[in-house]
Design an enzyme around this catalytic site. Structure first.
Site, PDB file in Angstrom:
ATOM      1  N   LYS A   9       0.905  -1.161   0.026  1.00 40.40           N
ATOM      2  CA  LYS A   9      -0.040   0.063  -0.030  1.00 40.40           C
ATOM      3  C   LYS A   9       0.823   1.264   0.126  1.00 40.40           C
ATOM      4  CE  LYS A   9      -3.807  -2.329   2.573  1.00 40.40           C
ATOM      5  NZ  LYS A   9      -4.299  -2.099   3.640  1.00 40.40           N
ATOM      6  N   TYR A  49     -12.015  -2.717  -2.917  1.00 42.88           N
ATOM      7  CA  TYR A  49     -12.783  -2.768  -1.448  1.00 42.88           C
ATOM      8  C   TYR A  49     -14.335  -2.800  -1.540  1.00 42.88           C
ATOM      9  CZ  TYR A  49      -8.082  -2.106   0.403  1.00 42.88           C
ATOM     10  OH  TYR A  49      -6.626  -2.381   0.875  1.00 42.88           O
ATOM     11  N   PHE A  57     -15.028   3.744   7.403  1.00 50.06           N
ATOM     12  CA  PHE A  57     -13.827   4.054   6.916  1.00 50.06           C
ATOM     13  C   PHE A  57     -13.494   4.010   5.599  1.00 50.06           C
ATOM     14  CE2 PHE A  57     -13.623  -0.578   8.153  1.00 50.06           C
ATOM     15  CZ  PHE A  57     -13.020  -1.238   7.225  1.00 50.06           C
ATOM     16  N   ARG A  85      -1.371 -14.488   3.954  1.00 47.86           N
ATOM     17  CA  ARG A  85      -2.185 -13.941   5.239  1.00 47.86           C
ATOM     18  C   ARG A  85      -1.406 -14.054   6.577  1.00 47.86           C
ATOM     19  NH1 ARG A  85      -6.545 -10.622   4.408  1.00 47.86           N
ATOM     20  NH2 ARG A  85      -7.603 -11.101   6.227  1.00 47.86           N
ATOM     21  N   THR A  91      -5.187  -7.809  10.853  1.00 50.65           N
ATOM     22  CA  THR A  91      -5.711  -6.436  10.134  1.00 50.65           C
ATOM     23  C   THR A  91      -4.954  -5.224  11.065  1.00 50.65           C
ATOM     24  OG1 THR A  91      -7.528  -7.361   9.169  1.00 50.65           O
ATOM     25  CG2 THR A  91      -7.537  -5.004   9.200  1.00 50.65           C
ATOM     26  N   ARG A 102       2.908  -6.802   9.368  1.00 50.68           N
ATOM     27  CA  ARG A 102       2.138  -5.769  10.020  1.00 50.68           C
ATOM     28  C   ARG A 102       2.715  -5.571  11.499  1.00 50.68           C
ATOM     29  NH1 ARG A 102      -3.683  -7.295   7.641  1.00 50.68           N
ATOM     30  NH2 ARG A 102      -3.476  -5.724   5.734  1.00 50.68           N
ATOM     31  N   ASN A 112      -1.379  -0.234   7.491  1.00 51.61           N
ATOM     32  CA  ASN A 112      -0.910  -1.548   7.875  1.00 51.61           C
ATOM     33  C   ASN A 112      -0.261  -1.876   6.612  1.00 51.61           C
ATOM     34  OD1 ASN A 112      -3.172  -2.056   6.015  1.00 51.61           O
ATOM     35  ND2 ASN A 112      -4.429  -3.314   7.780  1.00 51.61           N
ATOM     36  N   HIS A 115      -1.600  -5.555   1.440  1.00 53.31           N
ATOM     37  CA  HIS A 115      -3.048  -6.070   1.294  1.00 53.31           C
ATOM     38  C   HIS A 115      -2.601  -7.527   0.871  1.00 53.31           C
ATOM     39  CE1 HIS A 115      -6.887  -7.346  -0.275  1.00 53.31           C
ATOM     40  NE2 HIS A 115      -6.253  -7.668  -1.188  1.00 53.31           N
ATOM     41  N   GLU A 126      -9.259 -10.706  -7.458  1.00 56.39           N
ATOM     42  CA  GLU A 126      -8.601  -9.507  -7.306  1.00 56.39           C
ATOM     43  C   GLU A 126      -7.618  -9.544  -8.454  1.00 56.39           C
ATOM     44  OE1 GLU A 126      -9.147  -8.761  -2.477  1.00 56.39           O
ATOM     45  OE2 GLU A 126      -7.286  -9.515  -3.298  1.00 56.39           O
TER      46      GLU A 126
HETATM   47  P1  IDP Z   1      -7.526  -7.128   5.704  1.00 57.07           P
HETATM   48  O1  IDP Z   1      -6.543  -5.907   5.024  1.00 57.07           O
HETATM   49  O2  IDP Z   1      -6.603  -7.612   6.867  1.00 57.07           O
HETATM   50  O3  IDP Z   1      -7.720  -8.132   4.674  1.00 57.07           O
HETATM   51  P2  IDP Z   1     -10.034  -5.978   5.915  1.00 57.07           P
HETATM   52  O4  IDP Z   1     -11.155  -6.220   6.910  1.00 57.07           O
HETATM   53  O5  IDP Z   1     -10.431  -6.687   4.437  1.00 57.07           O
HETATM   54  O6  IDP Z   1      -8.873  -6.223   6.261  1.00 57.07           O
HETATM   55  O7  IDP Z   1      -9.834  -4.335   5.543  1.00 57.07           O
HETATM   56  C1  IDP Z   1      -9.240  -3.779   4.549  1.00 57.07           C
HETATM   57  C2  IDP Z   1      -8.414  -2.655   4.971  1.00 57.07           C
HETATM   58  O8  IDP Z   1      -9.285  -1.251   5.402  1.00 57.07           O
HETATM   59  C3  IDP Z   1      -7.617  -2.875   6.083  1.00 57.07           C
HETATM   60  O9  IDP Z   1      -6.100  -3.412   5.702  1.00 57.07           O
HETATM   61  C4  IDP Z   1      -7.170  -1.711   6.653  1.00 57.07           C
HETATM   62  O10 IDP Z   1      -6.134  -0.741   5.912  1.00 57.07           O
HETATM   63  C5  IDP Z   1      -8.614  -0.865   6.321  1.00 57.07           C
HETATM   64  N1  IDP Z   1      -9.455  -1.092   7.677  1.00 57.07           N
HETATM   65  C6  IDP Z   1      -9.995  -2.248   8.181  1.00 57.07           C
HETATM   66  N2  IDP Z   1     -10.569  -2.013   9.265  1.00 57.07           N
HETATM   67  C7  IDP Z   1     -10.234  -0.461   9.581  1.00 57.07           C
HETATM   68  C8  IDP Z   1     -10.707   0.287  10.882  1.00 57.07           C
HETATM   69  O11 IDP Z   1     -11.389  -0.032  11.610  1.00 57.07           O
HETATM   70  N3  IDP Z   1     -10.511   1.752  10.574  1.00 57.07           N
HETATM   71  C9  IDP Z   1      -9.846   2.058   9.505  1.00 57.07           C
HETATM   72  N4  IDP Z   1      -9.198   1.404   8.536  1.00 57.07           N
HETATM   73  C10 IDP Z   1      -9.627  -0.091   8.298  1.00 57.07           C
HETATM   74 MG    MG Z   2      -9.455  -7.831   3.483  1.00 54.70          MG
END
Ligand code: IDP
Ligand code: MG
Length: 150
Positions: A9, A49, A57, A85, A91, A102, A112, A115, A126
């Site tokens: 990212k 997304y 968010f 993963r 996350t 991370r 973080n 992806h 994807e």
């Molecule tokens: P992942 O990247 O671990 O699969 P997802 O739930 O798919 O997590 O969320 C996608 C991305 O959205 C996360 O990597 C993070 O950058 C962002 N994100 C997820 N939850 C939050 C939140 O509570 N606040 C802000 N950003 C979030």
């Molecule tokens: Mg995800």
């Protein structure tokens, strides 16, 4: 062979962690099948997304992904979706174990770094979204007998 979509990212690119992240996937034994540095359009970020579009968010996330270049990659290997993963970690970097990307480099959920596709079907969606067929490379590595019991 299984494939997954991995993206460094904007924060990972800005923090010069592209090499570190690629190194981890290479060292693990996964094989690169596609790689590009790119700016992300709002349309692509929103499609990527899409499953999160109802989250509070979501607008901030889309804006962030479009704010600076990303490195999009496809990695290949046995069980690569689940293993990636695990290498990426939880996350929220606060919950991500030391040793994960991370866990080692992040401090905020919205920064973080990386992806990774969360399931085989997601990976297929994807990869098709981010790469054309012509951008994906099928090639033989001489390491295969040393990585796998053939
Ligand atoms: P992942 O990247 O671990 O699969 P997802 O739930 O798919 O997590 O969320 C996608 C991305 O959205 C996360 O990597 C993070 O950058 C962002 N994100 C997820 N939850 C939050 C939140 O509570 N606040 C802000 N950003 C979030
Ligand atoms: Mg995800």
């Amino acid at each position: 062979m299984e494939r997954t979509f991995i993206m460094v990212k904007p924060d990972g690119v800005q923090r010069n962690l592209v090499g570190e992240i690629i190194r981890r996937f290479e060292n693990k034994g996964f094989k690169l099948a596609g790689l590009k540095l790119m700016s992300v359009s709002q349309e692509l970020a929103e499609k990527h997304y899409d499953s999160l579009k109802d989250k509070a968010f979501f607008p901030g996330l889309v804006k962030f992904i479009c704010s600076s270049p990303v490195v999009a990659m496809v990695w290949e290997g046995d069980n690569v979706v689940v293993t990636s993963r695990q290498m990426i970690g939880a996350t929220n970097p606060h919950a991500a174990a030391p040793g994960t990307i991370r866990g080692d480099f992040g401090v905020a959920v919205g920064r973080n770094l990386i992806h990774g596709s969360d399931a085989i079907e997601t990976a297929q969606r994807e990869i098709a979204l981010w790469f054309s067929e012509a951008e994906l490379v099928t090639w033989e590595t001489t390491l295969n007998p040393w990585l796998y019991e053939l």
